[in-house]
Design an enzyme around this catalytic site. Structure first.
Site, short mmCIF file in Angstrom:
data_model
loop_
_atom_site.label_atom_id
_atom_site.label_comp_id
_atom_site.label_asym_id
_atom_site.label_seq_id
_atom_site.Cartn_x
_atom_site.Cartn_y
_atom_site.Cartn_z
N HIS A 79 43.66 23.08 52.25
CA HIS A 79 43.21 23.07 50.85
C HIS A 79 43.69 24.33 50.15
O HIS A 79 44.06 25.32 50.78
CB HIS A 79 41.67 23.03 50.79
CG HIS A 79 41.08 24.32 51.28
ND1 HIS A 79 40.95 24.60 52.63
CD2 HIS A 79 40.64 25.42 50.61
CE1 HIS A 79 40.44 25.81 52.77
NE2 HIS A 79 40.25 26.34 51.57
N ARG A 111 33.19 30.50 65.73
CA ARG A 111 33.80 31.41 64.76
C ARG A 111 32.91 31.39 63.51
O ARG A 111 32.41 30.32 63.13
CB ARG A 111 35.22 30.98 64.42
CG ARG A 111 35.92 31.82 63.38
CD ARG A 111 37.40 31.45 63.28
NE ARG A 111 38.06 32.29 62.28
CZ ARG A 111 38.31 31.90 61.02
NH1 ARG A 111 37.99 30.66 60.64
NH2 ARG A 111 38.87 32.71 60.16
N ASP A 154 41.92 26.95 47.37
CA ASP A 154 40.60 27.18 46.80
C ASP A 154 40.64 26.87 45.31
O ASP A 154 41.46 27.44 44.59
CB ASP A 154 40.18 28.65 47.01
CG ASP A 154 39.92 28.96 48.47
OD1 ASP A 154 39.89 30.15 48.82
OD2 ASP A 154 39.80 28.00 49.26
N HIS A 194 45.73 26.56 52.74
CA HIS A 194 45.27 27.22 53.97
C HIS A 194 44.23 26.33 54.66
O HIS A 194 43.77 25.35 54.07
CB HIS A 194 44.72 28.62 53.68
CG HIS A 194 43.62 28.66 52.68
ND1 HIS A 194 43.84 28.53 51.30
CD2 HIS A 194 42.29 28.81 52.81
CE1 HIS A 194 42.68 28.62 50.67
NE2 HIS A 194 41.73 28.79 51.55
#
Ligand SMILES: C=C1C[C@]23C[C@H]1CC[C@H]2[C@]1(C)CCC[C@@](C)(C(=O)O)[C@H]1[C@@H]3C(=O)O
Ligand code: AKG
Ligand code: FE2
Length: 381
Positions: free
Chosen positions: A245, A311, A247, A301
């Site tokens: 995507h 994570r 942002d 990203h």
């Protein structure tokens, strides 16, 4: 039957819960529900080159060192004209606060599901706990749980209810015993807001725009704070923690822990951004790309997961007040008059991403086409 995520009235069961349960009973388990499997044309787990996301030492800029500012502006210009990612060190944020915000993530995401479910995302809003976005998606579900809450910058001409918007969110949703957690994230968001405004000054300087142009626009921001929890997965190469995507927001300040996972798509290849304990990752979002008339890039990203260790990341999304008009400064248009995007408001782009279009590589172009199809008169020229 696809196990997916069963979200009942006040609790939910996730594939990562099931994988943990089976591990504890020594049952082998590698079934990933098909709604979580991403059929991509690249091997998610292949070793990745590191992205050259340059490190900017903010101290020189903060103390007004002209040479340091000039150098930083040049480095930022190169990175943002290419992929929109860079990292900042010596940003001045208290490491104790960063650690407290990070450790509070464990306190929240490790709550029993029945208690966590009190924060379940209210349909039609951005706020609350989302488990794999299962409330609104049915395929390519992200392997993550997220908690999103609003940060409304304190502003002289706003009424007082902005003063503690984050604390109020936690106490109203989770109960008064969560006031300490709310205080930590209130302080965290205040620091992220200040850092974001500082970075917008550096961006303006690098673009040859009046230094306060973007800062003034975001002074009274209504931003989004997003906590990302990515559990380990038995088959990490089948899933994605966050899918590819750009942002839609303006500027993202990402705190990532020491577990690798953030990848950026540059020159037709995925590149990893190696975690650095002293750095925060900054990237340009679609809204700010539009405010530079496309000179600075909002770049594709994603976040991958692994088989061994969870994570956790904290993403602060700088966003303007909902109805402010997003438009590039005149200095930007002097050299290339062709507007690439229409004037729009952040609330329009939010509506588009929530009702009409799942954020991907082309969100802003799809949004532009949507706007222009609805009102051709709004064509940029
Ligand atoms: C306007 C928004 C859409 C997202 C939430 C806010 C700001 C960031 C966006 C998002 C987090 C970017 C990554 C993809 C996304 C789908 C997600 O993983 O949550 C995006 C959010 C969304 O569409 O809900
Ligand atoms: O968690 C990460 O590494 C990236 C998350 C992200 O890109 C997002 O939430 O927009
Ligand atoms: Fe992102």
């Amino acid at each position: 039957m696809d196990l997916g995520v069963s979200i009942l009235a006040n609790t939910f069961t996730t594939p990562w819960d099931l994988q943990t349960k089976k591990k504890n009973t020594n049952l082998s388990n590698n079934n990933v529900p098909k709604s979580f499997i991403w059929s991509l044309n690249d091997d998610i787990g292949e070793p990745k080159e590191k992205l050259d996301a340059p490190i900017i030492d903010l101290q020189g800029f903060i103390i007004g060192d002209e040479t340091a500012t000039k150098n930083a502006a040049q480095v930022i210009k190169n990175a943002c004209s290419n992929h929109g990612f860079f990292q900042v060190i010596n940003h001045g944020i208290d490491p104790k606060l960063l650690n407290e915000a990070y450790s509070n993530m464990d306190q929240f995401f490790k709550l029993p599901n029945t208690q966590k479910a009190k924060a379940a995302k209210v349909s039609g809003t951005l706020w609350g706990l989302s488990v794999a976005h299962a409330d609104r998606l049915s395929t390519n579900l992200p392997w993550k749980e997220t908690l999103s809450f609003p940060y409304r910058a304190k502003n002289d001409d706003d009424d007082d209810d902005d003063e503690e918007s984050v604390v109020d969110y936690f106490t109203s949703v989770m109960g008064n015993e969560f006031e300490p957690m709310g205080m930590v994230y209130q302080k965290y968001c205040e620091e992220m807001h200040k850092l974001s405004l500082l970075i917008t000054e550096l961006l303006a300087t690098s673009l040859g725009v009046k230094r306060s142009y973007y800062r003034d626009f975001y002074e009274d921001a209504h931003s989004i704070m997003r906590l990302n929890y990515y559990p380990p997965c038995d088959e990490p190469n089948l899933v994605l923690g966050t899918g590819p995507h750009c942002d839609p927001t303006s500027l993202t300040v990402l705190y990532q822990d020491e577990v690798e996972g953030l990848e950026v798509f540059v020159n037709n290849k995925w590149h990893a951004i190696e975690p650095r304990r002293d750095a925060l990752v900054i990237n340009i979002g679609d809204t700010l790309m539009a405010m530079t008339n496309g000179e600075y890039k909002s770049c594709l990203h994603r976040a991958v997961v692994n088989e061994k260790i969870e994570r956790k990341t904290m993403a602060f999304f700088l966003c303007p007040k909902e109805h402010k008009v997003v438009t590039p400064p005149s200095e930007i248009l002097v050299n290339n008059k062709q507007r690439k995007y229409p004037d729009f408001t952040w609330s329009q782009l939010v509506e588009f991403t929530q009702k009409h279009y799942r954020a991907d590589a082309n969100t802003l172009q799809a949004f532009t086409n949507w706007i222009w199809s609805k009102s051709p008169s709004n064509d940029a020229n």
